[in-house]
Design an enzyme around this catalytic site. Structure first.
Site, PDB file in Angstrom:
ATOM      1  N   TRP A 148       0.816  -1.219   0.000  1.00 14.68           N
ATOM      2  CA  TRP A 148       0.000   0.000   0.000  1.00 14.68           C
ATOM      3  C   TRP A 148       0.845   1.262   0.000  1.00 14.68           C
ATOM      4  CZ3 TRP A 148      -4.414  -0.549  -2.012  1.00 14.68           C
ATOM      5  CH2 TRP A 148      -5.162  -1.714  -1.827  1.00 14.68           C
ATOM      6  N   ASP A 197      -1.608   6.481   6.549  1.00 16.68           N
ATOM      7  CA  ASP A 197      -2.690   5.629   6.058  1.00 16.68           C
ATOM      8  C   ASP A 197      -2.991   4.610   7.157  1.00 16.68           C
ATOM      9  OD1 ASP A 197      -4.330   3.755   4.877  1.00 16.68           O
ATOM     10  OD2 ASP A 197      -3.053   3.395   3.133  1.00 16.68           O
ATOM     11  N   LYS A 206     -12.210  -1.813   6.084  1.00 17.53           N
ATOM     12  CA  LYS A 206     -11.389  -2.790   6.774  1.00 17.53           C
ATOM     13  C   LYS A 206     -11.892  -2.957   8.207  1.00 17.53           C
ATOM     14  CE  LYS A 206      -9.161  -2.819   3.006  1.00 17.53           C
ATOM     15  NZ  LYS A 206      -7.959  -2.142   2.609  1.00 17.53           N
TER      16      LYS A 206
HETATM   17  C1  LIG Z   1      -7.449  -1.469   1.434  1.00 19.64           C
HETATM   18  C2  LIG Z   1      -6.408  -0.460   1.628  1.00 19.64           C
HETATM   19  C3  LIG Z   1      -6.286   0.651   0.771  1.00 19.64           C
HETATM   20  C4  LIG Z   1      -7.189   0.863  -0.432  1.00 19.64           C
HETATM   21  O1  LIG Z   1      -8.500   1.047  -0.078  1.00 19.64           O
HETATM   22  P1  LIG Z   1      -9.650   1.287  -1.177  1.00 19.64           P
HETATM   23  O2  LIG Z   1     -10.802   1.733  -0.374  1.00 19.64           O
HETATM   24  O3  LIG Z   1      -9.863  -0.020  -1.865  1.00 19.64           O
HETATM   25  O4  LIG Z   1      -9.171   2.330  -2.108  1.00 19.64           O
HETATM   26  C5  LIG Z   1      -5.284   1.557   1.047  1.00 19.64           C
HETATM   27  N1  LIG Z   1      -4.451   1.408   2.095  1.00 19.64           N
HETATM   28  C6  LIG Z   1      -4.537   0.351   2.924  1.00 19.64           C
HETATM   29  C7  LIG Z   1      -3.584   0.236   4.063  1.00 19.64           C
HETATM   30  C8  LIG Z   1      -5.523  -0.611   2.720  1.00 19.64           C
HETATM   31  O5  LIG Z   1      -5.603  -1.660   3.547  1.00 19.64           O
END
Ligand SMILES: *Cc1c(COP(=O)(O)O)cnc(C)c1O
Length: 362
Positions: free
Chosen positions: A103, A173, A197
């Site tokens: 990511w 993030d 998540k």
């Molecule tokens: C799933 C995830 C993303 C991307 O998320 P989307 O909503 O599919 O764009 C980005 N960063 C992390 C750490 C993730 O687990």
């Protein structure tokens, strides 16, 4: 089990707290006497305004978000933030990124379109199985921000200690660890999390941004939707927001408050992850792939000696009611995502199953 539901170890979209799903079900046909479902409501109505206001307030209470931070609900998932962050925060056109897995790698690739990106530390040398030492990074003076992915969902590594940014703005993030433990918001300039998540339905991101980072002097080519100022000035309702996701997330925020907040959540998450890691450390068939000190509480990748055996385990677990244990295609093996809403009994049952599998197959 009351609803014959599976234990769902998906990395995202992921399992939700059952009491929240039940409440949503009960309010589905007629939300609190409004005569309609939240899905059918005008986002400009009084009843919806109350839903979004409460969601924001509950999140502020949970995380202790200081008054000089805005909370924004934005569409486009976490992925859109890979672009919005450099578009909005690169004043000098310079940013530092730490590369710790899939990511952060994606975020780096996107940021490079907008400016000068310094990858100041990386764990690529060992296939992203650890967090590099970030106490003394080589950060240029004119850096606009330092970026990390605080929990790498695919590789299963997490930051135990934030990097030393040498006074520069920290951007994180938190998608796959959001609300899994207490967070000192003032350590950051910007925190964001795709909600599918650890919180709610896919298609939305929560952005927590310090007010002084919201600019009104962006390049005029930046789309209106992609300026943080647009969302901040309009209470996350410049256009129709993801009303449904905001409603569901609000329920989860209230639920977390009701069970004791983020301290209680962290305690439970530590206990849950320990059940899994203790098993991996004692097993002869299965082993964890990440350096112990950097192990994630949320995403636990593990392997057997071969891809064939991995596949056999995935099939056996699925048949027994433990779903989505296949590792990400880029890493292989298996992965158990044990987010906030995964009950401890789910992890214990999985471990019992894997123990039995090991005994019968070795
Ligand atoms: C799933 C995830 C993303 C991307 O998320 P989307 O909503 O599919 O764009 C980005 N960063 C992390 C750490 C993730 O687990």
């Amino acid at each position: 089990m009351k609803y014959n539901r599976t234990y769902n170890f998906s990395a995202g979209p992921a399992t939700m707290p059952e009491p929240v799903l039940e409440e949503i079900r009960d309010e589905m046909m007629n939300y609190r006497g409004s005569g309609m479902c939240v899905m059918e409501m005008s986002h400009r109505s009084k009843v919806y305004q109350q839903i979004i206001d409460e969601a924001e307030q509950d999140l502020r209470d949970l995380m202790g978000i200081p008054d000089n931070y805005k909370v924004l609900f934005i569409q486009g998932g976490a992925t859109l933030q890979f672009a919005m962050i450099p578009m909005n925060l690169m004043k000098n056109g310079v940013a530092c990124y730490v590369e710790t897995g899939a990511w952060s790698k994606k975020a780096i690739a996107e940021a490079k379109k907008y400016g000068d990106v310094h990858v100041v530390a990386s764990s690529k040398d060992k296939n992203y199985t650890y967090i590099p030492d970030c106490d003394d990074l080589d950060i240029p003076e004119n850096t606009d921000y330092v970026y990390i992915c605080e929990n790498e969902t695919i590789h299963g590594v997490t930051w135990q200690k934030l990097p030393n940014t040498k006074g520069h703005v920290l951007v994180s993030d938190q998608s796959s660890m959001f609300l899994s433990k207490p967070c000192n918001v003032s350590d950051y300039g910007l925190i964001y999390a795709g909600v599918q998540k650890n919180v709610g339905p896919a298609g939305m991101v929560v952005v927590i941004i310090r007010e002084d980072l919201i600019r009104d002097d962006l390049d005029p080519h930046v789309p209106i939707y992609m300026s943080y100022k647009t969302h901040a000035d309009n209470g996350s309702m410049y256009n129709t927001p993801n009303c449904w996701a905001i409603y569901c997330c609000g329920k989860v925020f209230k639920y977390l408050k009701s069970i004791g907040g983020l301290e209680a959540m962290e305690k439970l998450n530590i206990e849950k992850a320990k059940v899994m890691y203790d098993f991996l450390d004692s097993s002869r068939m299965f082993k964890g792939t990440v350096e112990k000190k950097d192990r994630s509480l949320m995403n636990i990748p593990f392997v057997t000696e071969s891809a064939e055996l991995d596949a056999k385990v995935v099939a056996a677990t699925k048949a027994a009611g433990y779903d989505n244990l296949k590792g990400h295609k880029s890493v292989g093996g298996l992965r158990a995502s044990v987010y906030n809403a995964m009950p401890k009994e789910g992890v214990e049952a999985l471990v019992e199953f894997l123990k039995k599998f090991e005994a019968e197959n070795s």
